[in-house]
Design an enzyme around this catalytic site. Structure first.
Site, PDB file in Angstrom:
ATOM      1  N   PRO A 107      39.781  43.832  41.596  1.00 31.50           N
ATOM      2  CA  PRO A 107      40.606  44.976  41.217  1.00 31.50           C
ATOM      3  C   PRO A 107      39.863  46.281  41.476  1.00 31.50           C
ATOM      4  CG  PRO A 107      39.764  43.836  39.272  1.00 31.50           C
ATOM      5  CD  PRO A 107      39.424  42.985  40.449  1.00 31.50           C
ATOM      6  N   VAL A 108      40.591  47.252  41.992  1.00 35.13           N
ATOM      7  CA  VAL A 108      39.965  48.522  42.375  1.00 35.13           C
ATOM      8  C   VAL A 108      39.980  49.486  41.189  1.00 35.13           C
ATOM      9  CG1 VAL A 108      40.265  50.522  43.879  1.00 35.13           C
ATOM     10  CG2 VAL A 108      40.546  48.223  44.780  1.00 35.13           C
ATOM     11  N   GLY A 109      38.859  50.160  40.996  1.00 35.49           N
ATOM     12  CA  GLY A 109      38.792  51.181  39.943  1.00 35.49           C
ATOM     13  C   GLY A 109      38.748  50.606  38.541  1.00 35.49           C
ATOM     14  N   LEU A 112      34.106  47.769  38.316  1.00 33.48           N
ATOM     15  CA  LEU A 112      33.313  46.749  39.009  1.00 33.48           C
ATOM     16  C   LEU A 112      32.620  47.319  40.248  1.00 33.48           C
ATOM     17  CD1 LEU A 112      35.838  43.772  38.663  1.00 33.48           C
ATOM     18  CD2 LEU A 112      33.755  44.151  37.334  1.00 33.48           C
ATOM     19  N   SER A 115      34.276  51.629  44.059  1.00 33.15           N
ATOM     20  CA  SER A 115      34.171  52.876  44.833  1.00 33.15           C
ATOM     21  C   SER A 115      32.841  52.895  45.583  1.00 33.15           C
ATOM     22  CB  SER A 115      34.311  54.100  43.932  1.00 33.15           C
ATOM     23  OG  SER A 115      33.375  54.055  42.886  1.00 33.15           O
ATOM     24  N   ASP A 158      25.376  52.182  41.259  1.00 36.28           N
ATOM     25  CA  ASP A 158      26.405  51.379  41.931  1.00 36.28           C
ATOM     26  C   ASP A 158      26.161  51.277  43.432  1.00 36.28           C
ATOM     27  OD1 ASP A 158      27.470  51.334  39.424  1.00 36.28           O
ATOM     28  OD2 ASP A 158      29.469  52.019  40.001  1.00 36.28           O
TER      29      ASP A 158
END
Ligand code: PMV
Length: 332
Positions: A107-109, A112, A115, A158
């Site tokens: 899942p984006v945003g 995890l 970005s 990240d």
């Protein structure tokens, strides 16, 4: 060229890492893939099916892309792609049109590190298309610049883990990034759950900044305690002491809650995990909704997964210590 980079879970130390304290972060077995092909013209064309959400509104002004959903959230993943191309072009002193196709296994945003994975994979794929083989240090540094420029404030955590992979203790002072690979002394049976994101990472980082401006002593104290929890956790991780890691995860979550970056739904998931026998659980990433992790003994993982599915449909088990950024020719 196709480049891919892993997502991550922050085991310890999110938010405090922004203020120079150490964090421990691990790459997971879910990746973002970016295909890049040079174009004859100067345009940047993005096909990012997995980054779409329903009701997306796109507006472009002065070269800045703003994408908001029906819920008023900013889906910034495409902003990262655009910035990654711009900063890589500046760094290499070459600019060419490129078509990018993005695929995400996670899942984006959600917290995890998608970005960062998008930024790192785009930098690697685009520079490879231009005939450059950037070092991992260069990719991680450019990725950090992309995150800082899109988010306003960001730690190098990240983008470092998306580039190098594995399990890293990481902190920074000024422009110097310190990364220490950790050898975790046992398997870490982790379950990731996520709930609807109410706020973006940027919102949450800005929230902590404003709270710190208002209550510097209190907030610095909490951040320092998060840093200390991370250092205790390093010993427990290296020693493979799952029970101690769990206790420290709970402490870390409590401190994040004190910073105001958890949410009712996140707390619900975190406490459900503990009731279902997790040794520890905490939010992971920016918070304000999004992802959380729960650690368990191996023989309890089925029960934990099934109970968590009662409170959110988005639950998966994960393995850590996967490789960082990887570049392949499309023909490989
Ligand atoms: O929400 P994510 O996966 O982008 O993680 C953010 C981690 C923070 O520590 C909150 C911010 C940062 O830049 O390190």
């Amino acid at each position: 060229m196709v480049a891919s980079a892993p997502g991550k879970v922050t085991l310890f130390g999110e938010h405090a890492v922004v203020y120079g304290y150490p964090a421990i972060v691990a790459s997971i077995d879910k990746r973002i893939y970016v295909n890049a092909e040079l174009r004859e013209d100067e345009k940047i064309r993005i096909n990012a099916q997995d980054l779409r959400t329903s009701g997306v509104i796109v507006s472009i002004s002065n070269g800045e892309i703003q994408i908001t959903t029906d819920y008023g959230r900013t889906l910034s993943a495409i902003g990262y792609l655009n910035k990654a191309i711009e900063l890589t072009s500046e760094y290499l002193g070459v600019r060419k049109g490129v078509s990018l196709e993005v695929r995400s296994e996670m899942p984006v945003g959600a917290g995890l590190g998608t970005s960062a994975a998008v930024s790192v994979a785009t930098i690697a794929a685009y520079s490879a298309c231009l005939g450059y083989e950037l070092s991992k240090d260069e990719i991680a540094r450019l990725g950090w610049e992309v995150e800082k420029s899109v988010q306003g404030i960001a730690s190098p955590m990240d983008t470092s883990i998306a580039t190098f992979g594995g399990v890293l203790k990481i902190w920074f002072e000024g422009n110097t990034i310190y990364r220490v690979p950790l050898h975790v002394g046992s398997e870490l049976p982790l379950v990731v759950s996520y709930v609807e994101r109410e706020k973006s990472t940027r919102d949450m980082v800005m929230w902590v900044k404003s709270l710190r401006d208002k209550h510097p002593e209190l907030v610095n104290g909490i951040l320092e305690h998060i840093g200390r929890t991370t250092l205790e956790a390093e010993k427990a991780l290296v020693g493979g002491d799952l029970r101690e890691i769990g206790v420290l995860m709970n402490i870390n979550h409590g401190l994040l809650e004190a910073l105001g970056v958890s949410s009712r739904r996140l707390n619900e998931v975190v406490h459900t995990a503990r009731m279902a026998g997790a040794l520890g659980s905490k939010l992971t990433g920016g918070g304000g909704g999004g992802a959380s992790i729960a650690l368990t003994l191996p023989d309890n993982i089925d029960i934990l997964t099934n109970v968590l599915k009662l409170v959110t449909p988005h639950v998966f088990r994960t393995n850590i210590q996967y490789e960082g950024v990887r570049v392949n020719h499309l023909s490989d």
